[in-house]
Enzyme design. Structure first.
Site, PDB file in Angstrom:
ATOM      1  N   GLU A 242      26.517   8.299  12.867  1.00 47.12           N
ATOM      2  CA  GLU A 242      26.767   8.936  14.171  1.00 47.12           C
ATOM      3  C   GLU A 242      28.134   9.591  14.048  1.00 47.12           C
ATOM      4  O   GLU A 242      29.158   8.915  14.170  1.00 47.12           O
ATOM      5  CB  GLU A 242      26.779   7.890  15.290  1.00 47.12           C
ATOM      6  CG  GLU A 242      25.488   7.118  15.474  1.00 47.12           C
ATOM      7  CD  GLU A 242      24.422   7.911  16.224  1.00 47.12           C
ATOM      8  OE1 GLU A 242      24.675   9.082  16.574  1.00 47.12           O
ATOM      9  OE2 GLU A 242      23.340   7.364  16.442  1.00 47.12           O
ATOM     10  N   CYS A 276      32.792  12.089  21.571  1.00 42.08           N
ATOM     11  CA  CYS A 276      32.019  12.848  20.583  1.00 42.08           C
ATOM     12  C   CYS A 276      31.186  13.911  21.276  1.00 42.08           C
ATOM     13  O   CYS A 276      30.882  14.938  20.695  1.00 42.08           O
ATOM     14  CB  CYS A 276      31.136  11.909  19.774  1.00 42.08           C
ATOM     15  SG  CYS A 276      30.066  10.892  20.790  1.00 42.08           S
TER      16      CYS A 276
HETATM   17  P1  NDP Z   1      37.128   7.530  11.719  1.00 44.14           P
HETATM   18  O1  NDP Z   1      36.090   8.149  10.863  1.00 44.14           O
HETATM   19  O2  NDP Z   1      38.535   7.727  11.353  1.00 44.14           O
HETATM   20  O3  NDP Z   1      36.908   5.942  11.786  1.00 44.14           O
HETATM   21  C1  NDP Z   1      35.717   5.371  12.203  1.00 44.14           C
HETATM   22  C2  NDP Z   1      35.650   3.937  11.693  1.00 44.14           C
HETATM   23  O4  NDP Z   1      35.571   3.956  10.272  1.00 44.14           O
HETATM   24  C3  NDP Z   1      36.875   3.124  12.030  1.00 44.14           C
HETATM   25  O5  NDP Z   1      36.510   1.785  12.243  1.00 44.14           O
HETATM   26  C4  NDP Z   1      37.709   3.264  10.758  1.00 44.14           C
HETATM   27  O6  NDP Z   1      38.655   2.246  10.607  1.00 44.14           O
HETATM   28  C5  NDP Z   1      36.623   3.167   9.704  1.00 44.14           C
HETATM   29  N1  NDP Z   1      36.966   3.726   8.399  1.00 44.14           N
HETATM   30  C6  NDP Z   1      37.990   4.558   8.062  1.00 44.14           C
HETATM   31  N2  NDP Z   1      37.939   4.864   6.736  1.00 44.14           N
HETATM   32  C7  NDP Z   1      36.858   4.209   6.241  1.00 44.14           C
HETATM   33  C8  NDP Z   1      36.260   4.125   4.952  1.00 44.14           C
HETATM   34  N3  NDP Z   1      36.747   4.786   3.897  1.00 44.14           N
HETATM   35  N4  NDP Z   1      35.147   3.368   4.800  1.00 44.14           N
HETATM   36  C9  NDP Z   1      34.605   2.712   5.850  1.00 44.14           C
HETATM   37  N5  NDP Z   1      35.139   2.751   7.099  1.00 44.14           N
HETATM   38  C10 NDP Z   1      36.241   3.489   7.289  1.00 44.14           C
HETATM   39  O7  NDP Z   1      36.838   7.990  13.208  1.00 44.14           O
HETATM   40  P2  NDP Z   1      37.693   7.664  14.497  1.00 44.14           P
HETATM   41  O8  NDP Z   1      37.805   6.188  14.671  1.00 44.14           O
HETATM   42  O9  NDP Z   1      38.922   8.479  14.495  1.00 44.14           O
HETATM   43  O10 NDP Z   1      36.699   8.164  15.647  1.00 44.14           O
HETATM   44  C11 NDP Z   1      36.626   9.481  16.059  1.00 44.14           C
HETATM   45  C12 NDP Z   1      35.442  10.173  15.426  1.00 44.14           C
HETATM   46  O11 NDP Z   1      34.238   9.486  15.736  1.00 44.14           O
HETATM   47  C13 NDP Z   1      35.255  11.576  15.965  1.00 44.14           C
HETATM   48  O12 NDP Z   1      34.940  12.437  14.903  1.00 44.14           O
HETATM   49  C14 NDP Z   1      34.080  11.429  16.904  1.00 44.14           C
HETATM   50  O13 NDP Z   1      33.378  12.621  17.131  1.00 44.14           O
HETATM   51  C15 NDP Z   1      33.261  10.398  16.195  1.00 44.14           C
HETATM   52  N6  NDP Z   1      32.351   9.765  17.125  1.00 44.14           N
HETATM   53  C16 NDP Z   1      31.007  10.002  17.018  1.00 44.14           C
HETATM   54  C17 NDP Z   1      30.127   9.465  17.938  1.00 44.14           C
HETATM   55  C18 NDP Z   1      28.655   9.687  17.846  1.00 44.14           C
HETATM   56  O14 NDP Z   1      27.938   8.936  18.488  1.00 44.14           O
HETATM   57  N7  NDP Z   1      28.161  10.660  17.110  1.00 44.14           N
HETATM   58  C19 NDP Z   1      30.613   8.655  19.048  1.00 44.14           C
HETATM   59  C20 NDP Z   1      32.030   8.457  19.051  1.00 44.14           C
HETATM   60  C21 NDP Z   1      32.853   8.994  18.118  1.00 44.14           C
HETATM   61  P3  NDP Z   1      40.141   2.504  11.164  1.00 44.14           P
HETATM   62  O15 NDP Z   1      40.037   2.940  12.589  1.00 44.14           O
HETATM   63  O16 NDP Z   1      40.733   1.182  11.082  1.00 44.14           O
HETATM   64  O17 NDP Z   1      40.736   3.545  10.294  1.00 44.14           O
END
Ligand code: NDP
Length: 521
Positions: A242, A276
């Site tokens: 997602e 999002c």
């Molecule tokens: P990120 O991709 O930065 O992080 C998402 C999650 O992944 C966090 O828990 C993060 O940990 C973790 N993460 C980071 N690096 C890795 C890795 N290499 N391997 C596995 N997990 C990892 O997104 P954001 O948290 O900044 O969220 C915003 C984004 O999410 C936007 O692009 C938004 O559009 C999208 N989004 C999509 C939705 C949908 O339903 N399509 C709904 C809501 C948001 P940590 O935070 O600790 O870095």
């Protein structure tokens, strides 16, 4: 499973983005802790699955009761940790989860039942077929900070009711909300090993991708999603992705300017644009362009920016400085290339260091970063178009495809246009709120990901499909088994004629020839 990632237990912190107050510090779960949690979940999952759907639904009902009871407490926690106004936390986090639970309580039993599959092929009529829906085992969930309760909770509830164990790695910025979710699930009756939270950063998430989970449900940005997909491909781990969006809003020439502009302002600024599904590109028919912009500015002037705990606040802060710098850079880039800043376009240090003014931009072009990259901030860039075909072309001119909206007084026209837009969801005359419809599948196309959450299709992601075929005539050899030869080939030609030849005579002759095969067995 060993990974080559060596984790020094890094510190993460939950910080109130409105005030900078450190709410709590955590140590990121180490590599060993991730693997141990997954092993515990695996060991506990079988007895959770054998409990049966009805008992799991009863636990869900108790969770729903508890959440309703603690609605204000949970919403306040979300506001303190993620910054959004309290009432938004109540509606987009607590209500969404209460209703997701309602959907599963009402529908999960029916949706998880074995499904009889009648066979059309005559040769297979002696068999009874059923589709079984079995839990995967352990579902890993990695979630973002922007909806820190509703995203992991809706996914977890579906996974749990289907009989899976869950290991959740929340965003490092919103661990407290995830821990509160776990506390309520445990209190409702979900065993602790069956639902576990691992506070941690991206490295912890990466370790989880390599752990012995059976499926991963990831919500986050496109770059992280791509990395996860690559990792998952190496071990053929099933994943739901997602990912981000750049949702277009099309305002057609017959739209109600007042309604559409209010929708645009809410859709672009809800959760300070950190949704999002938020409106990230607005295309308005040339004939309405200037009055639409004026109306957007008027509505934006009325908005109050501040701490989400204040009931009068419409927009809270951005989650952290990195997010603010990204928004600022995109607005400055657009401005440098000729975009007009009608309102906003600046930080609000007098309110707090993470606050950015709600911004309306005119005269943007498709080439600007603000119209191509996800902004994830309170910015409404508006562009004019000439006709419906151009509007559809502009809407589809994006690597993303999460959602879109069409605004018109003519619903049939809006729905016809909606079918031409490449997106997981298209709303006619509303934005964002599709996330609150528990029955509606949520997910994207193109770079916005694949797989679905919410409702029936979200539940389907949490089960493996097994086909159970049971022969009704166990004492009979099957006609297609060995015994090949000239006669058998003719009989089988007869079988094909019986089923597919045009004309009743030819089919009957085929039936007679095919019957010879039955005699031979
Ligand atoms: P990120 O991709 O930065 O992080 C998402 C999650 O992944 C966090 O828990 C993060 O940990 C973790 N993460 C980071 N690096 C890795 C890795 N290499 N391997 C596995 N997990 C990892 O997104 P954001 O948290 O900044 O969220 C915003 C984004 O999410 C936007 O692009 C938004 O559009 C999208 N989004 C999509 C939705 C949908 O339903 N399509 C709904 C809501 C948001 P940590 O935070 O600790 O870095």
């Amino acid at each position: 499973m060993a990974t080559d990632l060596k984790i020094a237990a890094s510190k993460i912190a939950s910080v109130n983005p409105a005030t900078g107050e450190v709410l709590r510090e955590f140590e990121s779960a180490s590599e060993a802790e991730v693997h141990a949690a997954v092993s515990r979940a695996k060991a506990a999952q079988e007895s959770w699955a054998s409990l049966g759907v009805r008992k799991r639904i009863a636990i869900l009902r108790e969770f729903q009761r508890l959440l309703h009871h603690k609605k204000s407490e949970v919403a306040q926690l979300v506001t303190r940790e993620a910054g959004k106004p309290y009432v938004e936390a109540l509606l987009t986090e607590v209500l969404v989860v209460l209703d997701a639970a309602r959907f599963l309580i009402e529908n999960a039993y029916q949706l998880l039942q074995d499904e009889p599959v009648p066979h059309g092929n005559l040769a297979m009529k002696t068999k009874s077929g059923r589709v079984l829906r079995e839990p995967y085992g352990v579902i890993g969930i990695i979630s973002p900070w922007n909806y820190p309760f509703s995203i992991p909770a809706t996914e977890s509830l579906a996974a749990l009711v289907a009989g899976n164990a869950v290991v959740l790695k929340p965003s490092e910025f919103t661990s407290l909300t995830a821990i509160e979710l776990a506390a309520m699930l445990h209190q409702a009756g979900v065993p602790e090993e069956v639902f576990q939270v691992l506070p941690g950063d991206g490295v912890t998430g990466a370790v989880m991708t390599n752990a012995a989970i059976d499926k991963l449900v990831f919500t986050g940005s496109v770059p992280t999603g791509r990395r996860i997909a690559q990792n998952a491909a190496a071990r053929l781990l099933p994943v739901v992705l997602e990912l981000g969006g750049k949702d277009p809003m099309l305002v057609l020439d017959d739209a109600d300017i007042e309604i559409a502009s209010r929708g645009a302002v809410w859709g672009a600024f809800v959760n300070a644009g950190q949704a999002c599904l938020s409106v990230e590109r607005c295309y308005v028919h040339r004939s309405l362009y200037e009055p639409f912009l004026k109306a957007c500015v008027r509505h934006t002037q009325e908005l109050r920016v501040g701490n989400g705990m204040d009931p009068d606040t419409d927009l809270g802060p951005l989650i952290h400085q990195r997010q603010l710098l990204n928004v600022e850079a995109q607005v400055n880039d657009a401005r440098a290339q000729g975009a007009r800043v009608l309102i906003g376009g600046k930080r609000l240090p007098e309110v707090g260091e993470n606050f950015y003014a709600p911004t309306v931009l005119a005269d943007v072009t498709s080439e600007m970063r603000i119209m191509r990259q996800e902004t994830f901030g309170p910015v409404l860039p508006v562009m004019a178009y000439e006709n419906d075909d151009e509007a559809v072309r502009l809407a589809n001119d994006s690597e993303y495809g999460l959602a879109a909206s069409v605004w018109t007084r003519d619903r049939a026209r809006g729905e016809a246009l909606a079918r031409r837009i490449q997106a997981g969801t298209v709303m006619v005359n509303d934005v964002v709120s599709c996330f609150g419809i528990s029955e509606a599948p949520h997910g994207g196309v193109k770079a916005s990901g694949n797989g679905r959450s919410h409702g029936r299709y979200g539940l389907e992601e949490m089960v493996r499909i097994k086909y159970l075929d049971s022969d009704r005539l166990p004492g009979m050899e099957k006609i297609w088994w060995y015994g090949y030869g000239e006669a058998f080939s003719r009989q089988m030609e007869g079988l094909l004629d019986f089923q597919f030849a045009r004309g009743i005579r030819k089919r009957l002759r085929g039936a007679v020839r095919a019957a010879g095969a039955l005699r031979g067995k």
